[in-house]
Design a protein around this motif. Structure first.
Motif, PDB file in Angstrom:
ATOM      1  N   VAL A   1       0.865  -1.177   0.000  1.00 30.60           N
ATOM      2  CA  VAL A   1       0.000   0.000   0.000  1.00 30.60           C
ATOM      3  C   VAL A   1       0.904   1.231   0.000  1.00 30.60           C
ATOM      4  O   VAL A   1       1.737   1.397   0.891  1.00 30.60           O
ATOM      5  CB  VAL A   1      -0.926   0.020   1.229  1.00 30.60           C
ATOM      6  CG1 VAL A   1      -1.775   1.299   1.236  1.00 30.60           C
ATOM      7  CG2 VAL A   1      -1.814  -1.218   1.241  1.00 30.60           C
ATOM      8  N   ARG A   2       0.745   2.066  -1.013  1.00 24.67           N
ATOM      9  CA  ARG A   2       1.619   3.243  -1.117  1.00 24.67           C
ATOM     10  C   ARG A   2       1.359   4.215   0.025  1.00 24.67           C
ATOM     11  O   ARG A   2       0.227   4.364   0.485  1.00 24.67           O
ATOM     12  CB  ARG A   2       1.415   3.926  -2.472  1.00 24.67           C
ATOM     13  CG  ARG A   2       2.101   3.204  -3.615  1.00 24.67           C
ATOM     14  CD  ARG A   2       1.892   3.922  -4.944  1.00 24.67           C
ATOM     15  NE  ARG A   2       0.531   3.753  -5.424  1.00 24.67           N
ATOM     16  CZ  ARG A   2       0.113   2.751  -6.182  1.00 24.67           C
ATOM     17  NH1 ARG A   2       0.972   1.814  -6.565  1.00 24.67           N
ATOM     18  NH2 ARG A   2      -1.133   2.670  -6.585  1.00 24.67           N
TER      19      ARG A   2
ATOM     20  N   GLY B   1       7.185   7.006  13.772  1.00 27.08           N
ATOM     21  CA  GLY B   1       6.313   7.264  12.633  1.00 27.08           C
ATOM     22  C   GLY B   1       7.030   7.322  11.307  1.00 27.08           C
ATOM     23  O   GLY B   1       6.455   7.771  10.307  1.00 27.08           O
ATOM     24  N   MET B   2       8.279   6.885  11.257  1.00 26.29           N
ATOM     25  CA  MET B   2       9.051   6.894  10.019  1.00 26.29           C
ATOM     26  C   MET B   2       8.851   5.590   9.263  1.00 26.29           C
ATOM     27  O   MET B   2       8.588   4.545   9.854  1.00 26.29           O
ATOM     28  CB  MET B   2      10.543   7.079  10.312  1.00 26.29           C
ATOM     29  CG  MET B   2      10.904   8.366  11.024  1.00 26.29           C
ATOM     30  SD  MET B   2      12.688   8.396  11.405  1.00 26.29           S
ATOM     31  CE  MET B   2      12.821   9.976  12.270  1.00 26.29           C
ATOM     32  N   ASN B   3       8.982   5.666   7.954  1.00 22.35           N
ATOM     33  CA  ASN B   3       9.050   4.480   7.118  1.00 22.35           C
ATOM     34  C   ASN B   3      10.506   4.270   6.713  1.00 22.35           C
ATOM     35  O   ASN B   3      11.265   5.230   6.566  1.00 22.35           O
ATOM     36  CB  ASN B   3       8.178   4.633   5.872  1.00 22.35           C
ATOM     37  CG  ASN B   3       6.707   4.678   6.211  1.00 22.35           C
ATOM     38  OD1 ASN B   3       6.137   3.692   6.655  1.00 22.35           O
ATOM     39  ND2 ASN B   3       6.075   5.834   6.009  1.00 22.35           N
ATOM     40  N   VAL B   4      10.867   3.027   6.512  1.00 16.77           N
ATOM     41  CA  VAL B   4      12.247   2.702   6.154  1.00 16.77           C
ATOM     42  C   VAL B   4      12.244   1.830   4.902  1.00 16.77           C
ATOM     43  O   VAL B   4      11.653   0.742   4.893  1.00 16.77           O
ATOM     44  CB  VAL B   4      12.982   1.964   7.289  1.00 16.77           C
ATOM     45  CG1 VAL B   4      14.455   1.789   6.932  1.00 16.77           C
ATOM     46  CG2 VAL B   4      12.834   2.706   8.611  1.00 16.77           C
ATOM     47  N   HIS B   5      12.902   2.323   3.846  1.00 16.13           N
ATOM     48  CA  HIS B   5      13.078   1.554   2.623  1.00 16.13           C
ATOM     49  C   HIS B   5      14.544   1.152   2.520  1.00 16.13           C
ATOM     50  O   HIS B   5      15.437   1.999   2.680  1.00 16.13           O
ATOM     51  CB  HIS B   5      12.702   2.375   1.393  1.00 16.13           C
ATOM     52  CG  HIS B   5      11.247   2.712   1.309  1.00 16.13           C
ATOM     53  ND1 HIS B   5      10.613   2.986   0.113  1.00 16.13           N
ATOM     54  CD2 HIS B   5      10.279   2.827   2.267  1.00 16.13           C
ATOM     55  CE1 HIS B   5       9.350   3.260   0.342  1.00 16.13           C
ATOM     56  NE2 HIS B   5       9.121   3.162   1.647  1.00 16.13           N
TER      57      HIS B   5
ATOM     58  N   PHE C   1      11.422  -3.813   6.809  1.00 19.18           N
ATOM     59  CA  PHE C   1      11.427  -2.684   5.881  1.00 19.18           C
ATOM     60  C   PHE C   1      10.037  -2.498   5.281  1.00 19.18           C
ATOM     61  O   PHE C   1       9.284  -3.455   5.081  1.00 19.18           O
ATOM     62  CB  PHE C   1      12.435  -2.919   4.759  1.00 19.18           C
ATOM     63  CG  PHE C   1      13.870  -2.823   5.186  1.00 19.18           C
ATOM     64  CD1 PHE C   1      14.422  -1.605   5.534  1.00 19.18           C
ATOM     65  CD2 PHE C   1      14.669  -3.958   5.233  1.00 19.18           C
ATOM     66  CE1 PHE C   1      15.745  -1.511   5.926  1.00 19.18           C
ATOM     67  CE2 PHE C   1      16.001  -3.874   5.621  1.00 19.18           C
ATOM     68  CZ  PHE C   1      16.536  -2.643   5.970  1.00 19.18           C
ATOM     69  N   ASP C   2       9.744  -1.231   4.955  1.00 17.56           N
ATOM     70  CA  ASP C   2       8.462  -0.890   4.339  1.00 17.56           C
ATOM     71  C   ASP C   2       8.552  -0.862   2.822  1.00 17.56           C
ATOM     72  O   ASP C   2       7.523  -0.850   2.138  1.00 17.56           O
ATOM     73  CB  ASP C   2       7.992   0.485   4.830  1.00 17.56           C
ATOM     74  CG  ASP C   2       7.930   0.548   6.339  1.00 17.56           C
ATOM     75  OD1 ASP C   2       7.025  -0.065   6.915  1.00 17.56           O
ATOM     76  OD2 ASP C   2       8.812   1.210   6.948  1.00 17.56           O
ATOM     77  N   GLY C   3       9.762  -0.810   2.300  1.00 18.64           N
ATOM     78  CA  GLY C   3       9.916  -0.721   0.869  1.00 18.64           C
ATOM     79  C   GLY C   3      11.344  -0.997   0.460  1.00 18.64           C
ATOM     80  O   GLY C   3      12.241  -1.165   1.286  1.00 18.64           O
ATOM     81  N   ILE C   4      11.537  -1.056  -0.847  1.00 19.44           N
ATOM     82  CA  ILE C   4      12.870  -1.230  -1.427  1.00 19.44           C
ATOM     83  C   ILE C   4      13.070  -0.126  -2.460  1.00 19.44           C
ATOM     84  O   ILE C   4      12.310  -0.010  -3.428  1.00 19.44           O
ATOM     85  CB  ILE C   4      13.041  -2.611  -2.067  1.00 19.44           C
ATOM     86  CG1 ILE C   4      12.930  -3.696  -0.990  1.00 19.44           C
ATOM     87  CG2 ILE C   4      14.368  -2.708  -2.797  1.00 19.44           C
ATOM     88  CD1 ILE C   4      13.186  -5.097  -1.493  1.00 19.44           C
TER      89      ILE C   4
ATOM     90  N   LEU D   1       6.061  -4.912   0.410  1.00 20.99           N
ATOM     91  CA  LEU D   1       7.076  -3.880   0.316  1.00 20.99           C
ATOM     92  C   LEU D   1       6.862  -3.053  -0.951  1.00 20.99           C
ATOM     93  O   LEU D   1       6.712  -3.603  -2.050  1.00 20.99           O
ATOM     94  CB  LEU D   1       8.485  -4.481   0.253  1.00 20.99           C
ATOM     95  CG  LEU D   1       9.092  -4.983   1.550  1.00 20.99           C
ATOM     96  CD1 LEU D   1       8.700  -6.441   1.765  1.00 20.99           C
ATOM     97  CD2 LEU D   1      10.607  -4.842   1.511  1.00 20.99           C
ATOM     98  N   LEU D   2       6.877  -1.742  -0.805  1.00 23.11           N
ATOM     99  CA  LEU D   2       6.853  -0.877  -1.970  1.00 23.11           C
ATOM    100  C   LEU D   2       8.159  -1.020  -2.739  1.00 23.11           C
ATOM    101  O   LEU D   2       9.233  -1.133  -2.141  1.00 23.11           O
ATOM    102  CB  LEU D   2       6.665   0.580  -1.557  1.00 23.11           C
ATOM    103  CG  LEU D   2       5.332   0.956  -0.914  1.00 23.11           C
ATOM    104  CD1 LEU D   2       5.343   2.428  -0.507  1.00 23.11           C
ATOM    105  CD2 LEU D   2       4.179   0.693  -1.872  1.00 23.11           C
ATOM    106  N   PHE D   3       8.076  -1.018  -4.047  1.00 19.82           N
ATOM    107  CA  PHE D   3       9.252  -1.137  -4.904  1.00 19.82           C
ATOM    108  C   PHE D   3       9.357   0.128  -5.740  1.00 19.82           C
ATOM    109  O   PHE D   3       8.459   0.455  -6.510  1.00 19.82           O
ATOM    110  CB  PHE D   3       9.114  -2.360  -5.816  1.00 19.82           C
ATOM    111  CG  PHE D   3      10.320  -2.613  -6.694  1.00 19.82           C
ATOM    112  CD1 PHE D   3      11.313  -3.482  -6.279  1.00 19.82           C
ATOM    113  CD2 PHE D   3      10.456  -1.984  -7.922  1.00 19.82           C
ATOM    114  CE1 PHE D   3      12.421  -3.728  -7.083  1.00 19.82           C
ATOM    115  CE2 PHE D   3      11.562  -2.213  -8.720  1.00 19.82           C
ATOM    116  CZ  PHE D   3      12.549  -3.090  -8.302  1.00 19.82           C
TER     117      PHE D   3
END
Length: 735
Positions: free
Chosen positions: A224-225, A293-297, A339-342, A383-385
């Motif tokens: 989910v973006r 509240g941070m996202n980490v890619h 991780f939330d994304g790559i 994971l968001l790509f």
């Protein structure tokens, strides 16, 4: 091309030319070039040799695994000459691809040779090949099932498997087939990674590609973006501090607000692999960021050095393996630690044949991205790509009308079609105008709206000091400062805030942003560091030093720790073995755990000590000393005897004098360098018969500022620049 065929200690080495013929020597008015002329074998070493024209700093790219400096000879100082490199093949086996890569003397960008292929038959270095035969990728296991591993290779001593990054367990078997049981009841209803590892009698280790399976009633999840405003790239020199030195996170909080996104570099660094060797510490960092509240890619490249080779089909498996490393880490970790994304940073357009070979490399790049996404989908993780892409990917001739997947589109559109988001490297220092930040992102924003992808376009801006490899007048906010950057970004927000596709602004990158003042000059302000209670520790392993040639020594050393952040490492140098570090012995500063000391004297013994300094200015204990002696040369050293920088007529004027280091006689050298701080113009001037050279910066329009000058290259026939002995290197002018 000479073809070497020699049996060396039981190893057969065959060197073959690349597919294209080596061109004749280039003339001065032709583009820069670097070529590989020959390869010869002797005692396990392949001597590579070639030529360069209109270039300098020749490096050798070895099988996409490492980049090594070549030794160059340019006694006429005309940026044309010969190079050589001795490649030790004793630990290599199979097909090895070699490139020579140099820096164009005019543009300061890269120029590449055609490839050379070495075929090395070396059984002692031949690792076993290991793959998982069963279960199939994507299988669902609801009861105990056999995990079968196939191995080929001589003298295999152990085969192990692990599930979701758990402990390695031995598999039983022989003759290339090994088995163990996987019981889904031990893991619950989860997606799982299956990995296998084989070790032979000589200690060669190999890993399988990962298999992803569903255990029990596990279901795949879709990403989910999310908004990524004020995302920030944090590369390994800083990211490893955040992982291994928890106090560093207090420094990060001074520039990155809650709700931001971290693009965290996770490549190996200084002999450590945070994903494998510091997994618990990495989990702690990710969980810490999530609590704020941070996202980490995770930021990955192509699994190669340089990273852009990973886009090519030859190296695609390495790019996929980089993806799997992150996926496997996630499956081994609790939800809060994942991780939330790559974020993918491969950038194959850095290859000089990216445009001329259109659409071949473009299609290979798209195939690599698609293969990486397929592994994410197979793992079932949300994971968001999102790849980092250049601003011109929808307009440049190299990237328009590219056929792929049955349609012909721009590269930007192809990539937007398949990915969750893109981070545009929209590196301009003005929001407005046809080449400004807004105009360069409008096409990608409009296309994302058209295909219905909200929060899928991140607009990145540059704060890095890039004057020796690009044009700072237009690319980076380094000269203007943070106040000017924020004024321009306000225009960007005004243009795109109403667009559902706009996901926010990203900053490149953490270290350079911390060093960016509000504005240069007497009123400059920087982000305040966190409270710090004392000095850092000493380095945790003593420095090592190796002399590369007559003027260069390479240092490596261990990491220091601090209750806040080790800002940099002072490297001190002396010809006195028992010296005490002080202002007069400071050779330079390094952000990371390596330092290259240049401009030394030949045949001289130097002793080094390393002193960590934290962001509050506290100096830790000096390291033990290490000594090294430089090589010999027939070139004579020259130095900058004096330098001044003055403000004249709305610009800065540098005046410097080049002399022979030994005699003090003037040298009519060619001086290449750039203005610093509020300016960035790169200049090339020739000193007169008295050794004096003068250059003028671009117009200085800021109300306050500071300007200095940094030499980049000084050349003269029969001489080299002994820059370690320059005077007045730190002079600047303020207004």
């Amino acid at each position: 091309m000479r073809v070497g065929l020699l049996r060396i200690a039981g190893t057969l080495v065959l060197a073959l030319a690349g597919t294209a013929a080596i061109p004749a020597a280039a003339h001065a008015d032709e583009p820069s070039s670097v070529v590989i002329d020959s390869s010869e074998t002797a005692q396990g070493v392949v001597r590579l040799a070639g030529r360069f024209t209109g270039a300098y700093d020749v490096n050798i790219v070895v099988n996409g695994e490492r980049i090594e400096r070549a030794r160059v000879s340019d006694p006429d100082a005309d940026d044309s000459g010969a190079w050589s490199y001795d490649l030790d093949t004793s630990e290599m086996d199979g097909e090895i691809e070699i490139y020579a890569k140099a820096t164009d003397a005019a543009t300061r960008y890269g120029t590449w040779s055609k490839p050379l292929t070495l075929r090395v038959d070396n059984p002692r270095a031949r690792a076993p090949k290991v793959s998982i035969a069963e279960p199939a990728d994507g299988a669902r296991l609801t009861r105990p099932a056999t995990l079968q591993v196939n191995v080929t290779g001589a003298d295999v001593r152990s085969v192990r498997v692990r599930v979701n990054g758990g402990p390695w367990k031995n598999a039983s078997g022989a003759n290339g087939r090994y088995v163990t049981l996987v019981d889904p009841a031990k893991y619950g209803d989860v997606m799982a990674s299956l990995e296998a590892e084989a070790v032979d009698a000589r200690g060669n280790v190999s890993r399988s590609a990962t298999r992803y399976v569903a255990l029990g009633a596990a279901k795949k999840e879709r990403p989910v973006r999310h908004r990524q405003d004020r995302a920030m790239w944090i590369w390994e020199k800083a990211s490893y501090n955040l992982v291994l030195n928890p106090g560093s996170r207090r420094l990060l909080e001074t520039v990155l607000a809650p709700g931001s996104t971290i693009y965290l570099g996770v490549d190996t660094y200084a002999g450590r692999d945070m994903i494998e060797d510091a997994r618990s510490e990495l989990r702690d960092l990710v969980a810490w960021a999530h609590r704020r509240g941070m996202n980490v890619h995770a930021t990955v490249a192509g699994g190669t050095r340089p990273p852009y080779l990973g886009a090519l089909s030859r190296y695609r498996d390495r790019a996929v393996r980089e993806m799997e490393r992150v996926l496997d880490y996630n499956l081994s970790s609790a939800l809060a630690e994942r991780f939330d994304g790559i974020n993918v940073d491969i950038e194959p357009y850095s290859l000089p044949w990216f445009g001329s070979a259109k659409p071949d490399v473009q299609i290979q790049w798209l195939d690599t991205l698609r293969a990486m996404i397929a592994r994410r989908d197979a793992s079932g993780q949300p994971l968001l790509f999102g790849p980092a892409v250049p601003r011109w990917l929808d307009t440049s001739a190299c990237c328009t009308d590219v056929p792929y997947g049955g349609t012909t589109r721009t590269m930007a559109e192809h990539i937007q079609d398949m990915t969750d988001y893109i981070a545009i490297m929209d590196y301009r220092d003005q929001a407005d105008g046809s080449a400004g930040i807004i105009a360069q992102a409008e096409g990608e924003i409009a296309y994302a709206e058209r295909i219905g992808k909200p929060l899928s376009v991140v607009i990145g801006v540059e704060t890095l000091d890039i004057a020796t490899s690009g044009d700072p007048h237009t690319i980076t906010f380094r000269e203007q400062g943070r106040d000017a950057m924020e004024a321009e970004l306000a225009k960007v927000y005004g243009a795109f805030s109403d667009s559902p596709a706009f996901a926010g602004v990203a900053l490149h990158h953490y270290d350079s942003y911390r060093e960016l003042p509000t504005i240069w000059g007497p009123s400059a302000k920087w982000p305040a560091p966190p409270a710090d209670s004392g000095p850092p520790t000493g380095v945790d392993s003593p420095p090592k030093a190796v002399a590369f040639d007559h003027s260069t020594a390479d240092l490596t050393y261990g990491r220091a720790h601090d209750d806040a952040e080790v800002g940099f490492y002072e490297v001190h140098r002396s010809v006195e073995p028992g010296f005490t570090p002080g202002p007069g012995t400071l050779a330079g500063r390094a952000r990371g755990l390596t330092y290259t000391d240049t401009g030394l004297l030949p045949g001289t013994a130097y002793t080094y000590r390393v002193v960590p300094v934290d962001v509050a200015g506290h100096r830790g204990p000096a390291s033990d000393p290490v000594s090294v002696t430089t090589g010999s040369t027939d070139l004579r050293p020259m130095v900058v005897e004096s330098m001044t920088v003055k403000l004249e007529g709305g610009a800065a004027r540098v005046r410097l004098r080049v002399v022979d280091k030994t005699t003090g006689e003037p040298v009519a050298a060619t001086v290449r360098g750039r203005f610093t701080f509020s300016a960035g113009r790169y200049v090339t001037v020739t000193a007169d018969a008295d050794g004096w050279a003068t250059a003028t910066s671009e117009a200085l329009v800021q109300p306050t500022g500071q300007v200095g000058f940094a030499g980049h290259r000084l050349t003269a026939p029969g001489r080299y620049w002994a820059g370690a002995y320059d005077r007045d290197r730190d002079v600047s002018a303020q207004w």
